[in-house]
Design a protein around this motif. Structure first.
Motif, PDB file in Angstrom:
ATOM      1  N   GLU A  92     -18.169   9.920   6.963  1.00 43.64           N
ATOM      2  CA  GLU A  92     -18.428   9.042   5.814  1.00 43.64           C
ATOM      3  C   GLU A  92     -19.210   7.793   6.188  1.00 43.64           C
ATOM      4  O   GLU A  92     -19.975   7.285   5.384  1.00 43.64           O
ATOM      5  CB  GLU A  92     -17.099   8.617   5.164  1.00 43.64           C
ATOM      6  CG  GLU A  92     -16.214   9.748   4.691  1.00 43.64           C
ATOM      7  CD  GLU A  92     -16.753  10.425   3.434  1.00 43.64           C
ATOM      8  OE1 GLU A  92     -17.394   9.737   2.621  1.00 43.64           O
ATOM      9  OE2 GLU A  92     -16.544  11.641   3.290  1.00 43.64           O
ATOM     10  N   ILE A 105     -11.847  -3.902   3.757  1.00 43.74           N
ATOM     11  CA  ILE A 105     -11.748  -2.517   3.284  1.00 43.74           C
ATOM     12  C   ILE A 105     -10.917  -2.439   2.005  1.00 43.74           C
ATOM     13  O   ILE A 105     -11.319  -1.816   1.026  1.00 43.74           O
ATOM     14  CB  ILE A 105     -11.122  -1.615   4.384  1.00 43.74           C
ATOM     15  CG1 ILE A 105     -12.015  -1.599   5.620  1.00 43.74           C
ATOM     16  CG2 ILE A 105     -10.926  -0.200   3.863  1.00 43.74           C
ATOM     17  CD1 ILE A 105     -11.439  -0.846   6.799  1.00 43.74           C
ATOM     18  N   MET A 146     -12.709  -1.269  -1.441  1.00 41.73           N
ATOM     19  CA  MET A 146     -12.435   0.093  -1.915  1.00 41.73           C
ATOM     20  C   MET A 146     -12.094   0.126  -3.403  1.00 41.73           C
ATOM     21  O   MET A 146     -12.160   1.166  -4.037  1.00 41.73           O
ATOM     22  CB  MET A 146     -11.285   0.721  -1.107  1.00 41.73           C
ATOM     23  CG  MET A 146     -11.686   1.290   0.228  1.00 41.73           C
ATOM     24  SD  MET A 146     -12.920   2.583   0.122  1.00 41.73           S
ATOM     25  CE  MET A 146     -11.896   3.965  -0.387  1.00 41.73           C
ATOM     26  N   GLN A 156     -19.554   1.892  -0.184  1.00 40.49           N
ATOM     27  CA  GLN A 156     -18.380   2.600   0.319  1.00 40.49           C
ATOM     28  C   GLN A 156     -18.604   3.077   1.764  1.00 40.49           C
ATOM     29  O   GLN A 156     -17.714   3.000   2.595  1.00 40.49           O
ATOM     30  CB  GLN A 156     -18.064   3.790  -0.581  1.00 40.49           C
ATOM     31  CG  GLN A 156     -16.636   4.253  -0.404  1.00 40.49           C
ATOM     32  CD  GLN A 156     -16.286   5.389  -1.354  1.00 40.49           C
ATOM     33  OE1 GLN A 156     -16.839   6.475  -1.256  1.00 40.49           O
ATOM     34  NE2 GLN A 156     -15.372   5.150  -2.259  1.00 40.49           N
ATOM     35  N   PHE A 162     -16.350   2.454   5.253  1.00 42.39           N
ATOM     36  CA  PHE A 162     -15.946   3.442   6.255  1.00 42.39           C
ATOM     37  C   PHE A 162     -16.465   3.044   7.636  1.00 42.39           C
ATOM     38  O   PHE A 162     -15.788   3.229   8.645  1.00 42.39           O
ATOM     39  CB  PHE A 162     -16.426   4.846   5.860  1.00 42.39           C
ATOM     40  CG  PHE A 162     -15.489   5.556   4.933  1.00 42.39           C
ATOM     41  CD1 PHE A 162     -14.435   6.303   5.424  1.00 42.39           C
ATOM     42  CD2 PHE A 162     -15.623   5.431   3.559  1.00 42.39           C
ATOM     43  CE1 PHE A 162     -13.546   6.943   4.567  1.00 42.39           C
ATOM     44  CE2 PHE A 162     -14.744   6.063   2.686  1.00 42.39           C
ATOM     45  CZ  PHE A 162     -13.697   6.821   3.195  1.00 42.39           C
TER      46      PHE A 162
END
Lengths: 291, 286
Positions: free
Chosen positions: A33, A247, A251, A259, A263
């Motif tokens: 990701e 994070i 998120m 996004q 990651f």
């Protein structure tokens, strides 16, 4: 019968490697990701970049997490400055001084302290510590200081139990030799016990550092979450954002490249912690504190 | 420090020893008072909110009114899934590591995997749970996604606690069983597991405490729905996440205190249960 045993044995083996499989899958999915983004942006631009403007509406997005890396390290270090002296002396007390019933009270207390949910500690920090800091030291109250104290309380039980194990692993013969030479109890602790337990205590510090860097909820609630560096850099009353808080907050509404950047933050966090834990684990093993 | 004082005879060794002992006692008292103060502060301010309807009513107006029943149910569902999966795997792993494996590179890598997993920050596990369960496997925000992610969190605890417990089973008992012609697996089922059961139970109970309070793992895996779930594929909001939302969105400080008290009481009960089991077993041993 023999066949059954073989099936069981393979089930047990599969259970044993589950943790390893999970860790590999976590790394794999983080890389899947966040990896392409990280290569596109460049690891050093990402880690050393000063600006974090992920919202494309407000112009060209910028993804630099340097202020957050600094924030995480600041708060983790602060938590140890707070937890280390208290934790080690508590461990010495536990092993060398405390009567049996006091020992059991402290052990129960430590178990309970580990159990307090981080969100409850964060809430406690928010309603008590943050206003106190604002009133007596100035600033917003949401600060490196508040984060360090709350994380210090969270780190205490771990520091105490690992240091206590390290201190208990010092051979009795060494201590008895010291007593036989006429040393007092404190003399023996300071000159014999603590130096022999040094590597275990250092391992506890490194592990505590990793735990504090990885802590999320409590620090999110009290550290203020500012994406710029403290000004001046040593101002512990300034707010900071940690990588973990970044994070969680992001998120909530991140999509696409934003996004991926979160990651990528996860990858950096993962690497930092695995390195710290690996060093600590190696020290504890070679010091024969864990088998 | 000691030597300097000793040479100058400002303080005798005996006095220094007494002062040091005092400092050591103080550090223990300070540590315990943190604990008592935090728990006391929250309980005193939150106990007034607690009543039957707070515990058994559904939240209304995003949680500003009503109770926290749905969040309690959410937490229990998530913890149940985590325990059902973590306990067999964790105990199995411990049996393998202690009874079957010898100290070789393979077991060292396995143990390192357990230690690694124990160190991974909860939010990173949450990210993985989101990418893997919610998106990749298409499970969506659900009890299953959240519970399995939570399992990753408590698995290392279960392995470690079970390892410790299995190590305490005496070698004589095991060898006696093997000498009577029992197979290795029969010995494990009839001697090792019963002997290790109290230790394993205590470890699992403490792991449950950890799972109840965990927030970052379940935020982006279990969702934040305040509706009651009908199956394990429905989303839920766990109690600690509910507390976080109440505080961070400024919905209601009273409700937040109440939720914090309920969380703390759950943890206290769990710790008392663990202590009770330890006591019971110590008695049985005597």
């Amino acid at each position: 019968m023999k066949n059954n045993e073989r099936i069981i044995e393979s089930f047990l083996f599969l259970s044993a490697i589950t943790a390893l499989v999970i860790v590999s899958m976590i790394l794999l999915f983080l890389l899947k990701e966040g990896g392409p983004f990280l290569l596109r942006t460049g690891i050093s631009d990402f880690c050393l970049g000063m600006n974090w403007h992920p919202d494309p509406v407000a112009g060209e997005p910028a993804y630099g997490i340097f202020p957050m890396i600094v924030g995480s390290i600041y708060i983790a270090t602060g938590s140890l400055i707070f937890a280390l002296p208290l934790g080690v002396s508590c461990a010495v007390f536990l092993v060398e001084v405390a009567p049996l019933w006091v020992q059991s009270v402290i052990r129960r207390g430590i178990e309970l302290l580990v159990g307090i949910p981080s969100v409850v500690l964060g809430f406690f920090g928010l309603v008590l510590l943050v206003p106190l800091i604002r009133e007596y030291f100035g600033g917003y109250g949401f600060s490196i200081l508040a984060g360090s104290i709350i994380l210090g309380i969270m780190a205490l039980p771990h520091i105490i139990s690992i240091s206590a194990d390290a201190i208990a692993a010092v051979p009795n013969a060494h201590k008895e030799a010291s007593y036989a030479l006429g040393a007092t109890r404190w003399h023996t602790i300071w000159n014999v016990t603590l130096p022999s337990a040094k590597s275990g205590i250092i391992a506890a510090v490194i592990l505590g550092m990793g735990n504090s860097i990885g802590e999320t909820m409590a620090v999110l609630m009290v550290a203020g979450n500012s994406t710029v560096l403290p000004e001046p850099i040593i101002d512990i009353l300034d707010p900071v954002m940690t990588m973990t808080a970044n994070i969680v907050i992001g998120m909530n509404y991140a999509t696409g490249e934003y996004q991926e950047a979160l990651f990528a933050t996860g990858i950096i966090l993962f690497l930092m912690i695995v390195i710290l834990n690996g060093v600590s684990y190696h020290m504890l093993r070679s010091g024969k504190i864990i088998q | 420090m000691i030597n300097i004082a000793g040479h100058h005879r400002i303080l005798s060794h005996d006095t220094i020893n007494k002062i040091a002992t005092l400092i050591l006692w103080a550090s223990a008292v300070i540590t315990i008072s943190f604990l008592v103060y935090i728990i006391g502060y929250i309980i005193i301010r939150g106990i007034g909110v607690i009543n039957i309807s707070f515990l058994l009513d559904s939240p209304r107006m995003s949680g500003a009114e009503g109770g926290i029943f749905n969040a309690i149910v959410g937490t229990l569902c998530l913890v149940a899934i985590a325990l059902i999966t973590a306990v067999p795997i964790g105990v199995g792993a411990a049996i393998f590591l202690i009874e079957y494996a010898t100290d070789n590179p393979v077991t060292r890598v396995i143990t390192f995997g357990v230690e690694c997993l124990a160190g991974i920050p909860s939010i990173v596990i949450g990210l993985f749970g989101y990418a893997f369960f919610v998106v990749y496997l298409g499970l969506g925000f659900s009890i299953l996604s959240g519970g399995l992610s939570l399992m990753f969190m408590i698995l290392p605890w279960t392995v470690r606690a079970s390892e410790e417990a299995i190590k305490t089973v005496s070698m004589e008992l095991k060898e006696g069983s093997l000498a009577l012609g029992a197979t290795k697996w029969q010995t494990i089922v009839q001697i090792v597991i019963p002997g290790a059961l109290p230790g394993i139970t205590t470890g699992v109970i403490l792991g449950t405490g950890k799972a109840i309070g965990e927030t970052a793992v379940i935020m982006y895996t279990a969702g934040s729905s305040l509706l009651l779930p009908h199956s394990i594929f429905d989303p839920v909001r766990a109690l600690p996440y509910h507390l976080y939302i109440l505080v961070s969105e400024g919905i209601s400080e009273d409700m937040a205190y109440g939720s914090a008290v309920v969380l703390l009481v759950m943890i206290l009960i769990i710790n008392l249960m663990a202590i009770g089991i330890q006591k019971m077993c110590n008695k049985r041993m005597k």
